[in-house]
Scaffold this active site. Sequence first.
Site, mmCIF file in Angstrom:
data_model
loop_
_atom_site.group_PDB
_atom_site.id
_atom_site.type_symbol
_atom_site.label_atom_id
_atom_site.label_comp_id
_atom_site.label_asym_id
_atom_site.label_seq_id
_atom_site.Cartn_x
_atom_site.Cartn_y
_atom_site.Cartn_z
ATOM 1 N N HIS A 1 -6.549 -1.961 4.608
ATOM 2 C CA HIS A 1 -7.059 -3.100 3.829
ATOM 3 C C HIS A 1 -6.112 -3.413 2.670
ATOM 4 O O HIS A 1 -5.775 -4.580 2.431
ATOM 5 C CB HIS A 1 -8.475 -2.755 3.324
ATOM 6 C CG HIS A 1 -9.130 -3.819 2.490
ATOM 7 N ND1 HIS A 1 -10.285 -4.465 2.885
ATOM 8 C CD2 HIS A 1 -8.806 -4.330 1.270
ATOM 9 C CE1 HIS A 1 -10.632 -5.342 1.939
ATOM 10 N NE2 HIS A 1 -9.752 -5.275 0.948
ATOM 11 N N GLU A 2 -5.666 -2.366 1.968
ATOM 12 C CA GLU A 2 -4.799 -2.578 0.796
ATOM 13 C C GLU A 2 -3.413 -3.066 1.211
ATOM 14 O O GLU A 2 -2.835 -3.935 0.549
ATOM 15 C CB GLU A 2 -4.679 -1.294 -0.036
ATOM 16 C CG GLU A 2 -5.984 -0.781 -0.631
ATOM 17 C CD GLU A 2 -6.810 -1.849 -1.323
ATOM 18 O OE1 GLU A 2 -6.237 -2.758 -1.948
ATOM 19 O OE2 GLU A 2 -8.045 -1.776 -1.219
ATOM 20 N N HIS B 1 -3.369 -6.638 1.767
ATOM 21 C CA HIS B 1 -3.268 -7.433 0.530
ATOM 22 C C HIS B 1 -1.810 -7.691 0.163
ATOM 23 O O HIS B 1 -1.481 -8.740 -0.390
ATOM 24 C CB HIS B 1 -3.964 -6.713 -0.633
ATOM 25 C CG HIS B 1 -5.439 -6.989 -0.736
ATOM 26 N ND1 HIS B 1 -5.960 -8.255 -0.826
ATOM 27 C CD2 HIS B 1 -6.505 -6.153 -0.770
ATOM 28 C CE1 HIS B 1 -7.283 -8.197 -0.913
ATOM 29 N NE2 HIS B 1 -7.644 -6.920 -0.872
#
Length: 186
Positions: free
Chosen positions: A148-149, A152
């Site tokens: 998820h990070e 980003h």
Amino acid sequence: MAILKVARMGHPVLRTRAKPIDPGDITSPRIQTLIDSLFETMQEYQGVGLAAPQVHESLRVFVAGFPPRRGAQDEDDEEMRVPLMALINPEITIAGAATAEDWEGCLSIPDIRGKVSRALEIDVRAYDRRGRRISLHAKGFTSRVIQHETDHLDGVLFFDRMKSFETLTFLEEYGRYWSTRDVPEE
Ligand SMILES: [Zn+2]
């Protein structure tokens, strides 16, 4: 170090591919302060991960980590444990074909949850905050958070990874109709 303002969905910084950090700059006061502020901001908002673009810094670094809640000993809590880490210029290689679909939330998309399919196990190469090259293997929720990070850093949000929007839910309705398990934002 400071508690920083979190960019919300719609801000262009969240859709921009972030720039790599020169390894020689990792130990500079600017990057060290940014990492400290990322940790402080993540903890202030009780997140499990926070990437630099989420605080308007288009650089390839994120922090993650979720200590066990005091007193909580249920299996869910154990699964949700993520070691504290700050990863710079991370590169993910998927390990194996297994995937899992599970709930995610995002500090940049507050009070929304949705089910996202992710690779179960990954290998990660990155720099740590002292500027050393590291590699690690992650599975389960930790693997999910790292994916998820890292998304980003590429301008990708978890909505983009959803196979269908049928599970998209406001937090209040999530607790009422879907699950009582707390899913921290990241
Ligand atoms: Zn997020």
